[in-house]
Design an enzyme around this catalytic site. Structure first.
Site, short mmCIF file in Angstrom:
data_model
loop_
_atom_site.label_atom_id
_atom_site.label_comp_id
_atom_site.label_asym_id
_atom_site.label_seq_id
_atom_site.Cartn_x
_atom_site.Cartn_y
_atom_site.Cartn_z
N ASP A 22 -65.73 51.22 20.78
CA ASP A 22 -66.74 50.50 20.13
C ASP A 22 -67.34 51.36 19.01
O ASP A 22 -67.27 52.41 19.07
CB ASP A 22 -67.76 50.32 21.43
CG ASP A 22 -68.45 49.02 21.08
OD1 ASP A 22 -68.22 47.95 21.93
OD2 ASP A 22 -69.43 49.02 20.44
N CYS B 276 -61.18 42.86 22.26
CA CYS B 276 -62.27 42.05 22.34
C CYS B 276 -63.28 42.53 21.44
O CYS B 276 -64.29 41.71 21.16
CB CYS B 276 -63.24 42.41 23.60
SG CYS B 276 -62.31 42.07 25.25
N SER C 293 -69.83 46.24 25.57
CA SER C 293 -70.71 44.90 26.01
C SER C 293 -70.00 43.78 26.30
O SER C 293 -68.76 43.74 25.93
CB SER C 293 -71.67 44.72 24.93
OG SER C 293 -70.92 44.22 23.66
N LEU D 147 -67.48 40.55 26.97
CA LEU D 147 -66.30 40.39 27.58
C LEU D 147 -65.46 41.71 27.72
O LEU D 147 -64.76 42.02 28.70
CB LEU D 147 -65.45 39.42 26.57
CG LEU D 147 -66.20 38.16 26.20
CD1 LEU D 147 -65.20 37.16 25.33
CD2 LEU D 147 -66.29 37.37 27.52
N LYS E 233 -60.03 33.52 13.86
CA LYS E 233 -59.53 33.33 15.34
C LYS E 233 -58.27 32.64 15.47
O LYS E 233 -57.44 32.85 16.20
CB LYS E 233 -60.64 32.93 16.13
CG LYS E 233 -61.89 33.72 16.22
CD LYS E 233 -61.45 35.02 17.13
CE LYS E 233 -62.71 35.94 17.26
NZ LYS E 233 -62.28 37.15 18.10
N TYR F 203 -65.04 32.47 10.61
CA TYR F 203 -64.76 32.74 11.93
C TYR F 203 -63.79 31.82 12.56
O TYR F 203 -62.81 32.71 13.15
CB TYR F 203 -66.13 32.42 12.91
CG TYR F 203 -66.01 32.79 13.98
CD1 TYR F 203 -66.05 34.37 14.44
CD2 TYR F 203 -65.91 32.16 15.26
CE1 TYR F 203 -66.03 34.75 15.95
CE2 TYR F 203 -65.83 32.28 16.87
CZ TYR F 203 -65.86 33.84 17.06
OH TYR F 203 -65.92 34.07 18.19
#
Length: 259
Positions: free
Chosen positions: A37, A85, A16, A18, A169, A165
């Site tokens: 995935d 991703c 899904s 990106l 990142k 989060y």
């Protein structure tokens, strides 16, 4: 790194958003693509639609990741390209008050750790596995492979509730240059993209008024990013042999407000 039918690629989170757009872009250039995935149904559907190999994988598990790489390599050969991703997050304030009782609530440490394990450790788990395989390859045009990671604009200006989060990142950003240096002697490059607000399935599920308000905060163009725009930058990072150890924002010049 050239992208053609002689090159194998792996895209995590490829069912899904990106990841799917990147898998489609790589496939359009002729690459032999495997998508990783957790969602078996979505992964199988995308694999059928794009003509790629689907490997169900949980990036939180060493065994699952090892098995997926083995499956992908059996289908397409040793990958020269990895695009990470896969990821996710939660939205919990460090401490907060219950609106009814006024009681203080603390962000559970295990919920914080889960996000770091998913986004940071999961990404690193795939990086190290791919790099080890790339090291077995012969040089082509002076290099063996390329890795592209996905961080987030939240790595630099995370909003309220994004402590975990943003930390996860920011860690992806922080490890990019050291890994580039670690791999430099092996002819393997690595770069990271920090997307802003993109039109992914998660965002598409938001109410229209919320999406309109968010789009209005982007200086220019005043819209969400589209997944093919992410894929375009990922492919440039792969193709351009001097692109290494870099982290690039792709966000329409947005700087996220506190909330």
């Amino acid at each position: 790194m050239r992208i053609d039918e002689t090159v194998a690629a792996i895209v995590t989170g490829g069912a899904s958003g990106l990841g799917r757009a990147t898998a489609a872009a790589l496939r359009a250039q002729g690459a032999k693509v495997s998508i990783f995935d957790l969602n078996a149904e979505a992964g199988a559907n995308v694999a059928s639609e794009l003509g790629v190999t689907f490997c169900q994988v949980d990036v939180l598990s060493d065994d699952s990741v090892a098995a997926a790489f083995e499956q992908a390599r059996a289908a397409n050969g040793q990958e020269r390209i990895l695009v990470n991703c896969a990821g996710g997050g939660n939205a919990i304030k460090t401490v907060s008050r219950d609106r009814k009782t006024g009681g203080v609530k603390i962000f559970p440490a295990d919920a914080f750790a889960w996000v770091l394990m998913l986004n940071t450790v999961g990404t690193f788990r795939c990086i190290s596995r791919a790099a080890a395989g790339m090291m077995t390859l012969d040089l082509i045009d002076g290099e063996r492979g390329v890795i592209v990671n996905t961080a987030s604009a939240a790595a630099q200006d995370g909003q309220m509730g994004q402590a975990a989060y943003s930390a996860s990142k920011a860690a992806v950003v922080g490890m990019t240059l050291p890994i580039a240096r670690d791999l430099s002697g092996e002819g393997i490059r690595i770069n990271t993209i920090m997307p802003g607000i993109f039109n992914t399935p998660l965002m598409m599920g938001a109410p229209d008024n919320v999406k309109e308000a968010l789009a209005a905060t982007v200086p220019f163009p005043k819209r969400f990013g589209e997944p093919p725009e992410y894929a375009s930058l990922a492919l440039e990072m792969i193709r351009n042999g001097y692109f290494n150890g870099e982290t690039v924002r792709l966000d329409g010049a947005i700087r996220m407000p506190p909330r």
